[in-house]
Design a protein around this motif. Structure first.
Motif, PDB file in Angstrom:
ATOM      1  N   ILE A 207       0.813  -1.255  -0.124  1.00 23.68           N
ATOM      2  CA  ILE A 207       0.114   0.107   0.319  1.00 23.68           C
ATOM      3  C   ILE A 207       0.847   1.181  -0.168  1.00 23.68           C
ATOM      4  N   ALA A 208       1.814   1.330   0.810  1.00 20.16           N
ATOM      5  CA  ALA A 208       2.769   2.513   1.065  1.00 20.16           C
ATOM      6  C   ALA A 208       3.507   2.671  -0.329  1.00 20.16           C
ATOM      7  N   PHE A 209       4.175   1.569  -0.810  1.00 20.53           N
ATOM      8  CA  PHE A 209       4.862   1.806  -2.139  1.00 20.53           C
ATOM      9  C   PHE A 209       4.088   2.302  -3.055  1.00 20.53           C
ATOM     10  N   ALA A 210       2.870   1.895  -3.391  1.00 13.20           N
ATOM     11  CA  ALA A 210       1.865   2.321  -4.368  1.00 13.20           C
ATOM     12  C   ALA A 210       1.401   3.506  -4.072  1.00 13.20           C
TER      13      ALA A 210
ATOM     14  N   THR B 164      -5.111  -6.791  -1.473  1.00  9.03           N
ATOM     15  CA  THR B 164      -3.979  -6.029  -1.895  1.00  9.03           C
ATOM     16  C   THR B 164      -3.700  -5.451  -2.933  1.00  9.03           C
ATOM     17  N   ALA B 165      -4.024  -6.344  -4.135  1.00  9.44           N
ATOM     18  CA  ALA B 165      -3.824  -6.067  -5.376  1.00  9.44           C
ATOM     19  C   ALA B 165      -4.880  -4.790  -5.713  1.00  9.44           C
TER      20      ALA B 165
ATOM     21  N   ALA C 238      -4.511   2.869  -5.756  1.00 12.56           N
ATOM     22  CA  ALA C 238      -3.739   4.167  -5.748  1.00 12.56           C
ATOM     23  C   ALA C 238      -3.006   4.468  -7.159  1.00 12.56           C
ATOM     24  N   GLY C 239      -3.780   4.012  -7.971  1.00  8.65           N
ATOM     25  CA  GLY C 239      -3.309   4.225  -9.662  1.00  8.65           C
ATOM     26  C   GLY C 239      -2.149   3.634 -10.035  1.00  8.65           C
ATOM     27  N   ARG C 240      -1.502   2.536  -9.434  1.00 13.13           N
ATOM     28  CA  ARG C 240      -0.501   1.869  -9.878  1.00 13.13           C
ATOM     29  C   ARG C 240      -0.840   0.742 -10.411  1.00 13.13           C
TER      30      ARG C 240
END
Length: 299
Positions: free
Chosen positions: A72-75, A96-97, A103-105
């Motif tokens: 989550i944080a990385f995205a 998770t996906a 997050a737009g990733r």
């Protein structure tokens, strides 16, 4: 969580202690939805600031717990994320996906058992082919099973599973990833307070976590000339599905109470440490271990 007008929060009460009230241990590996008191992964609280824009990250054990919080944080920091997980964790992996995509990733999901060397190689291959490369490898997946009788209760089968999941896979994944990593890339390993304050009932798990610390230091020194940094995060007691799935009711009930802060940590409290190591903010840091332990010393 309560805070004053300046955003200050008391770390002792920032999160309440988990209140897992299941009468029976949930089956391993544990699914978030099976927990009465579900962890906080930062779904509502983590705010990104573009520190990982354009990065391509692999997170093993990315379906739940610390791995989900990191994904989550990385995205939200701008990275595309591949999450690797066991097939029986599909429900958590989908969640998770979806959070990564929200997050737009880009999210890539890869089920399988990292005790298989060829599967570890395929994880890296999927990252290269579907994400376009690999800038950050987070070796986070781990197996533990507490045995109250210590060494006499640890079977060879269990010992082998712990070693393969926690150490062999980290080696296989790192070896496969390095040829694809450019200067500025990072490897982040999940160690543990158990590497320094080892519990008899987690003898095999603690052994692997101490090995991860040594691996991190040696690999960090070895890859410095390539411009690849290697660091580790050492969590203390963190509330994840692994805890009620691998510990007895008495241990779960008091989980984290012996820390100076008096409570278990939440996965959301770990994610910023991984972001720090993945970003250029830690450009002069390699071969280090950062403890996120509620005040328990790494000694």
């Amino acid at each position: 969580m309560s805070q004053d007008q300046y955003g200050r929060q008391d770390p002792q009460s920032q999160f309440q202690s988990p209140e897992q009230q299941q009468s029976d241990q949930i089956p391993h590996p544990g699914v978030t939805g099976q927990m009465d008191d579900q962890p906080d992964h930062g779904e509502e609280s983590y705010r990104g600031s573009g520190r990982l824009t354009g990065k391509k990250a692999v997170v093993t054990g990315g379906d739940s717990g610390i791995g989900r919080a990191v994904a989550i944080a990385f995205a939200r920091e701008g990275a595309d994320v591949l999450i690797a997980y066991l097939p029986e964790e599909e429900e958590d992996a989908r969640t998770t996906a979806q959070l990564v995509e929200k997050a737009g990733r880009k999210a890539v999901s890869v089920p399988g058992d990292i005790r298989d060397e060829s599967h570890c190689a395929s994880i890296v291959e999927r990252a290269v082919s579907e994400l376009g490369g690999i800038d950050v490898l987070v070796n986070n997946a781990a197996y533990q099973m507490a045995q109250p009788g210590g060494i006499s209760d640890i079977t060879t089968e269990q010992f082998d599973r712990v070693m393969k999941t926690n150490l062999y896979a980290m080696f296989w994944l790192s070896r496969a990833a390095v040829p694809h990593m450019r200067p500025g890339s990072t490897i982040i390993n999940t160690a543990s307070i158990q590497a320094y304050q080892s519990s008899p009932e987690l003898l095999d798990y603690a052994t692997t976590k101490a090995g991860i610390v040594a691996f991190t230091k040696a690999l960090g020194a070895g890859l410095a000339e390539k411009g690849i940094r290697v660091n580790a995060v050492a969590p203390g007691p963190i509330w994840t599905p692994l805890i009620p799935a691998t510990m007895g009711d008495d241990k779960v009930e008091s989980f984290g109470e012996d820390t100076p802060l008096g409570r278990a940590g939440q996965p959301a409290e770990l994610a910023p440490a991984y972001v720090f190591f993945a970003s250029q903010e830690s450009s002069y840091v390699t071969g280090e271990v950062l403890g996120v332990t509620g005040g328990q010393p790494l000694s």
